[in-house]
Scaffold this active site. Structure first.
Site: not given
Ligand code: NAP
Length: 482
Positions: A284, A384, A250, A175
């Site tokens: 991140c 963040e 992550e 997904k």
């Molecule tokens: P996000 O809003 O948490 O979304 C990540 C994924 O989770 C998306 O596919 C999202 O779908 C899905 N999702 C959202 N709500 C969910 C739920 N209730 N149940 C299951 N899945 C759900 O994060 P983002 O805004 O895409 O990414 C930014 C974040 O990622 C930042 O905090 C960044 O630091 C972190 N990040 C971490 C790393 C690492 O390796 N540590 C690498 C890259 C990014 P939708 O898109 O449909 O909402």
């Protein structure tokens, strides 16, 4: 006319049962619709999980080296299509074409690396205390796994989950993030063209709360690997582990860059600008706190502000552009709200505004922003931001810098700029971060080594490198008397 893309379930490209799609829009130019994607339902996800379940036995029986051959072939296809994939990535995510090409090339490396791991998916042979007994371990796949990925690295992150999951014999439901699904779809297409059997990889787009939640909740899914925000990740972790399945998350960071008085200031400035601003700060591992010795803070600040002011912000398809837009309006508004908080807490040294004049009038552009006079108790130093914003914090003693660097709930990446080897080793020993850099920026990762964080940045298991398969496999211990 923008194309409508489908889900892949059981080897067939299909529409969602909802009959609905959503538009994927270019954040640099909202008139540019990249494509329409399926707004999937729980039924679609269940069908994908069922298809993955049916494909398990054949895929497992194929053996890891032959599974690796398919990954290797997919790597060649991604390489062949690199320009097309990178352009789509820039259009849907906003990062520059140079960055998108680099990320796509990294996707190729990830597939090549894990293709090779197909030859090395080994266990251990251990002496038994009993005679005529062979004692050894083999790795077994978990079964069906769910992969949930964010938008900021739309090829690298799906690739670094997919490649170890597949080579170790799991079947997958992927997904992707709703705001950047096209790039993930391009990898799925490459794997299909490379000969992946039907049902081994299923691709379902749609909202996290529907598609992602079903992957977290469905008992047939034996492992979930997630990258994204810590708010979503921490709930997901409880949900998945609560039903006895494996979960890997992550999440975010608040990454420090320490510059010592003996460090190369120009290098630190380059690292800070690269780490804080490139990819619009949407990494991140982005540098968000520059912790700078008081003897060099004036020189560092002057140079970093000059560098930030000189950055060309624009559409990533323009070869002159160095920093693209925020991923969407909500992310841009969140960054602008943090900048407003920063104006009250600290001293705004440059940037701070949305860019709205042509050619920025149809996108979500924020000026590269630097704050001075930051202390570590301020919100802009603790939360963040995920945008092109850097805070500069001063210090006098190394121990003070270390205390500031570690005074965060996150522990992803950290960097030290120094010429003193002892200090460097003390930093390596004492820093609470999964990715430790000395005289290199907080950003950047090589595919052959583990990637992940400590504290609230990660649930502990590492991605990438040889250890990536640990999450996707279980060990079977065999006692064989002959
Ligand atoms: P996000 O809003 O948490 O979304 C990540 C994924 O989770 C998306 O596919 C999202 O779908 C899905 N999702 C959202 N709500 C969910 C739920 N209730 N149940 C299951 N899945 C759900 O994060 P983002 O805004 O895409 O990414 C930014 C974040 O990622 C930042 O905090 C960044 O630091 C972190 N990040 C971490 C790393 C690492 O390796 N540590 C690498 C890259 C990014 P939708 O898109 O449909 O909402």
């Amino acid at each position: 006319m923008p194309e409508t893309f489908q889900n892949l379930i059981g080897g067939k490209w299909v529409d969602s049962a909802s009959g609905e799609t959503y538009a994927n829009v270019n954040p640099a130019d909202t008139d540019d619709v990249v494509g329409h994607f399926q707004s999937s339902t729980v039924e679609d996800v269940r069908a994908a999980i069922a298809a993955a379940g049916e494909a398990r036995a054949e895929w497992k029986a194929m053996g890891a080296p032959r599974r690796g051959f398919i990954l290797s072939k997919a790597a060649r296809i991604i390489e062949r299509d690199l320009e097309k994939i990178a352009e789509g990535l820039t259009r849907e995510e906003g990062k520059t074409l140079v960055e998108a090409r680099g990320e796509t090339a990294r996707g190729v490396q990830i597939f090549d690396f894990h293709a090779g791991e197909g030859w090395r998916l080994t266990g251990d042979t251990t002496p038994s205390e009993f005679p005529r007994t062979m004692l050894y371990t083999v790795r077994e796949p978990l079964g069906v796994v769910g992969l949930i990925t964010p938008w900021n690295f739309p090829i690298a992150i799906p690739a670094w989950k997919l490649a170890p999951a597949l080579v170790s014999g799991n079947t997958v439901v992927l997904k992707p993030a709703s705001t950047a699904p096209l790039t993930a779809l391009r990898i799925v297409e490459a794997l299909v063209e490379a000969g992946l059997p039907d049902g081994v990889l299923n691709f379902v787009t749609g909202s996290g709360s529907v598609v992602g939640n079903e992957l977290a909740a469905n008992p047939a899914v034996r492992g979930v690997s997630f990258t994204g925000s810590d708010t979503v990740g921490s709930d997901l972790y409880s949900q998945v582990t609560g039903r006895g399945a494996k979960c890997q998350c992550e999440m975010g960071g608040k990454n420090p860059l320490i510059l010592m008085d003996d460090g190369d200031v120009d290098k630190a400035v380059a690292f800070a600008l690269n780490g804080a601003m490139w990819s619009t700060g949407q990494k991140c591992t982005a540098t968000s706190r520059a912790i700078v010795h008081k003897d060099v803070i004036d020189e560092f600040t002057e140079k970093v502000v000059a560098g930030a002011r000189a950055i060309k912000v624009g559409n990533g398809l323009d070869p002159e552009t160095q920093v693209g837009p925020a991923i969407d309006e909500a992310q841009m508004n969140a960054v602008l709200a943090y900048i407003d908080v920063g104006r009250l807490e600290a001293e705004l040294l440059c940037g701070g505004n949305r860019l709205t004049d042509p050619p920025h009038d149809r996108g979500y552009f924020v000026e590269p922003t630097v704050f001075g006079g930051v202390t570590n108790d301020m919100r802009i130093a603790r939360e963040e931001i995920f945008g092109p914003v850097l805070g500069i914090i001063g210090f006098s003693e190394f121990e003070e810098a270390m205390a500031i660097a570690n005074d965060t709930r996150f522990g992803l990446a950290a960097s030290l700029v120094t010429r003193d080897l002892s200090r460097a080793m003390e930093f390596v020993d004492g820093i609470e971060a999964g990715l430790v850099h000395v005289n290199t920026p907080t950003v950047g990762a090589e595919v052959q080594v583990p990637f992940g964080g400590m504290k609230d940045s990660s649930t502990g298991t590492r991605e990438q490198g040889q250890v990536a398969v640990d999450f996707y496999t279980e060990l079977k211990t065999v006692y064989l008397e002959y």
